[in-house]
Design a protein around this motif. Structure first.
Motif, PDB file in Angstrom:
ATOM      1  N   ILE A 146       5.308  -3.372   4.791  1.00 53.64           N
ATOM      2  CA  ILE A 146       4.200  -4.040   5.462  1.00 53.64           C
ATOM      3  C   ILE A 146       3.155  -4.393   4.407  1.00 53.64           C
ATOM      4  O   ILE A 146       2.731  -3.508   3.649  1.00 53.64           O
ATOM      5  CB  ILE A 146       3.569  -3.146   6.544  1.00 53.64           C
ATOM      6  CG1 ILE A 146       4.612  -2.803   7.617  1.00 53.64           C
ATOM      7  CG2 ILE A 146       2.360  -3.816   7.174  1.00 53.64           C
ATOM      8  CD1 ILE A 146       4.123  -1.812   8.661  1.00 53.64           C
ATOM      9  N   PRO A 147       2.724  -5.649   4.310  1.00 53.92           N
ATOM     10  CA  PRO A 147       1.732  -6.029   3.294  1.00 53.92           C
ATOM     11  C   PRO A 147       0.473  -5.179   3.373  1.00 53.92           C
ATOM     12  O   PRO A 147      -0.031  -4.879   4.463  1.00 53.92           O
ATOM     13  CB  PRO A 147       1.433  -7.498   3.622  1.00 53.92           C
ATOM     14  CG  PRO A 147       2.662  -7.984   4.314  1.00 53.92           C
ATOM     15  CD  PRO A 147       3.170  -6.809   5.106  1.00 53.92           C
ATOM     16  N   VAL A 148      -0.032  -4.788   2.204  1.00 55.05           N
ATOM     17  CA  VAL A 148      -1.210  -3.924   2.131  1.00 55.05           C
ATOM     18  C   VAL A 148      -2.406  -4.552   2.832  1.00 55.05           C
ATOM     19  O   VAL A 148      -3.134  -3.891   3.573  1.00 55.05           O
ATOM     20  CB  VAL A 148      -1.560  -3.604   0.658  1.00 55.05           C
ATOM     21  CG1 VAL A 148      -2.892  -2.859   0.563  1.00 55.05           C
ATOM     22  CG2 VAL A 148      -0.459  -2.770   0.030  1.00 55.05           C
ATOM     23  N   SER A 149      -2.628  -5.848   2.594  1.00 60.62           N
ATOM     24  CA  SER A 149      -3.808  -6.510   3.149  1.00 60.62           C
ATOM     25  C   SER A 149      -3.798  -6.478   4.676  1.00 60.62           C
ATOM     26  O   SER A 149      -4.846  -6.301   5.315  1.00 60.62           O
ATOM     27  CB  SER A 149      -3.893  -7.954   2.662  1.00 60.62           C
ATOM     28  OG  SER A 149      -2.734  -8.675   3.037  1.00 60.62           O
ATOM     29  N   TYR A 150      -2.611  -6.633   5.306  1.00 65.34           N
ATOM     30  CA  TYR A 150      -2.525  -6.606   6.767  1.00 65.34           C
ATOM     31  C   TYR A 150      -2.875  -5.222   7.305  1.00 65.34           C
ATOM     32  O   TYR A 150      -3.626  -5.087   8.285  1.00 65.34           O
ATOM     33  CB  TYR A 150      -1.109  -6.987   7.228  1.00 65.34           C
ATOM     34  CG  TYR A 150      -0.710  -8.403   6.925  1.00 65.34           C
ATOM     35  CD1 TYR A 150      -1.655  -9.350   6.518  1.00 65.34           C
ATOM     36  CD2 TYR A 150       0.617  -8.811   7.014  1.00 65.34           C
ATOM     37  CE1 TYR A 150      -1.287 -10.649   6.226  1.00 65.34           C
ATOM     38  CE2 TYR A 150       0.994 -10.113   6.723  1.00 65.34           C
ATOM     39  CZ  TYR A 150       0.039 -11.028   6.326  1.00 65.34           C
ATOM     40  OH  TYR A 150       0.407 -12.306   6.027  1.00 65.34           O
ATOM     41  N   SER A 151      -2.323  -4.190   6.665  1.00 68.49           N
ATOM     42  CA  SER A 151      -2.592  -2.831   7.121  1.00 68.49           C
ATOM     43  C   SER A 151      -4.070  -2.479   6.991  1.00 68.49           C
ATOM     44  O   SER A 151      -4.665  -1.885   7.892  1.00 68.49           O
ATOM     45  CB  SER A 151      -1.751  -1.827   6.312  1.00 68.49           C
ATOM     46  OG  SER A 151      -0.379  -2.063   6.486  1.00 68.49           O
ATOM     47  N   VAL A 152      -4.665  -2.841   5.846  1.00 67.57           N
ATOM     48  CA  VAL A 152      -6.084  -2.565   5.620  1.00 67.57           C
ATOM     49  C   VAL A 152      -6.929  -3.221   6.702  1.00 67.57           C
ATOM     50  O   VAL A 152      -7.837  -2.610   7.277  1.00 67.57           O
ATOM     51  CB  VAL A 152      -6.521  -3.053   4.223  1.00 67.57           C
ATOM     52  CG1 VAL A 152      -8.042  -3.017   4.088  1.00 67.57           C
ATOM     53  CG2 VAL A 152      -5.885  -2.200   3.139  1.00 67.57           C
ATOM     54  N   MET A 153      -6.626  -4.485   7.008  1.00 66.99           N
ATOM     55  CA  MET A 153      -7.407  -5.225   7.987  1.00 66.99           C
ATOM     56  C   MET A 153      -7.276  -4.619   9.380  1.00 66.99           C
ATOM     57  O   MET A 153      -8.274  -4.433  10.076  1.00 66.99           O
ATOM     58  CB  MET A 153      -6.975  -6.698   8.011  1.00 66.99           C
ATOM     59  CG  MET A 153      -7.786  -7.566   8.957  1.00 66.99           C
ATOM     60  SD  MET A 153      -7.491  -9.333   8.684  1.00 66.99           S
ATOM     61  CE  MET A 153      -5.731  -9.442   8.946  1.00 66.99           C
ATOM     62  N   VAL A 154      -6.047  -4.263   9.782  1.00 63.41           N
ATOM     63  CA  VAL A 154      -5.826  -3.700  11.111  1.00 63.41           C
ATOM     64  C   VAL A 154      -6.526  -2.355  11.254  1.00 63.41           C
ATOM     65  O   VAL A 154      -7.224  -2.102  12.246  1.00 63.41           O
ATOM     66  CB  VAL A 154      -4.315  -3.554  11.386  1.00 63.41           C
ATOM     67  CG1 VAL A 154      -4.082  -2.746  12.665  1.00 63.41           C
ATOM     68  CG2 VAL A 154      -3.663  -4.928  11.530  1.00 63.41           C
TER      69      VAL A 154
END
Length: 290
Positions: A146-154
């Motif tokens: 899972i892309p880091v940026s997506y996880s951070v944002m969620v």
């Protein structure tokens, strides 16, 4: 040793930029934050758990999780951030205690997101993190891609939503904008230097184009055998992956050989294999190993 020193320098640089973004823009703008601090604020409000106690316990738990799943190198580099970040943050809080660059909440949001996104990108590229809630996205990336940026944002949006009942709605909305902004910038920073282009070339003179790519650009290629859809003519399809800066050169080489060549150029985010993520091996080296 040189690589370890560079990794350390970049980790310190990333944490320094992160601390600057917090002290110069986030705190003066009274913006809401996600991450460990955001979770601590929620638990403090509902369960009266001291913020410092929660942050300490949570950071230790996340550090152990990261060390177990992401390895020894990650643990050592994250340990550096764990101690350095609060120190440099405290220094900047004293130095910039009465400094307010702007009272515009939009500007604070924009530049705060810029600083944080760049800082996180620099640290993550070294295989480390700033600790706390930065670690779960890295774990998810390793386990599930899972892309880091997506996880951070969620994660950060969820943490902000828990603060909705005891927060100013305007600051909450700007907090969401802040998260989206630095998550996007983080993603861009992580892609710096990894983006390549893939070329598919269909020509009546494939042999000459192959020699041009191999000899003038020193790039590898693959030959696929195909057939045109309308005239059913057998043809070779050349596939090659290269840096963006080489595109103009290869286009000139191809058009000098065959002005009617059909070229498809596609951007790719990452390439693994010989010549990219590992060292290139030439035919002479295989025939005469040292």
């Amino acid at each position: 040793m040189k690589n370890k020193i560079l990794d350390t320098v970049f980790i310190l640089l990333g944490n320094t930029i992160y601390a600057l973004g917090i002290t110069l823009f986030i705190l003066p703008g009274n913006l809401l934050m996600g991450g460990t601090t955001g979770i601590g604020l929620v638990l403090n409000h509902y369960f009266n758990i001291p913020l410092s106690t929660f942050v300490l316990i949570f950071n230790i738990c996340m550090f152990l999780l990261g060390a177990f799943i992401l390895g020894k190198k990650f643990a050592m580099t994250t340990l550096l951030s764990t101690f350095y970040y609060p120190i440099i943050l405290g220094v900047f809080e004293r130095v910039f205690q009465n400094v307010s660059i702007t009272n515009d909440i939009l500007l604070n949001t924009f530049f705060g997101g810029l600083f944080i996104g760049v800082a996180l990108g620099i640290v993550v590229r070294q295989g480390a993190s700033t600790g706390g809630m930065d670690i779960p996205p890295l774990v998810l990336k390793k386990l599930f891609r899972i892309p880091v940026s997506y996880s951070v944002m969620v994660f950060d949006v969820i943490i902000l939503l828990f603060q909705f009942r005891f927060s100013n709605i305007t600051n909450l909305l700007y907090g969401i904008i802040l998260i989206v902004l630095y998550s996007t910038i983080l993603d861009k920073v992580l892609l710096i230097g990894t983006q390549k282009v893939e070329l598919k070339i269909i020509s009546k003179q494939p042999e000459k184009i192959q020699r041009g790519i191999l000899e003038e650009l020193d790039r590898g290629l693959t030959i696929l055998h195909g057939k045109t859809g309308y005239l059913k003519i057998e043809t070779d399809v050349i596939i090659s992956v290269m840096n963006m800066r080489d595109v103009l050169r290869i286009e000139r080489i191809i058009h000098d050989i065959d002005e009617e060549a059909f070229i498809i150029i596609t951007q790719v985010n990452e390439v693994k294999g010989r010549g990219f993520s590992s060292e290139k091996i030439y035919l002479e080296e295989k025939q005469n190993p040292i």
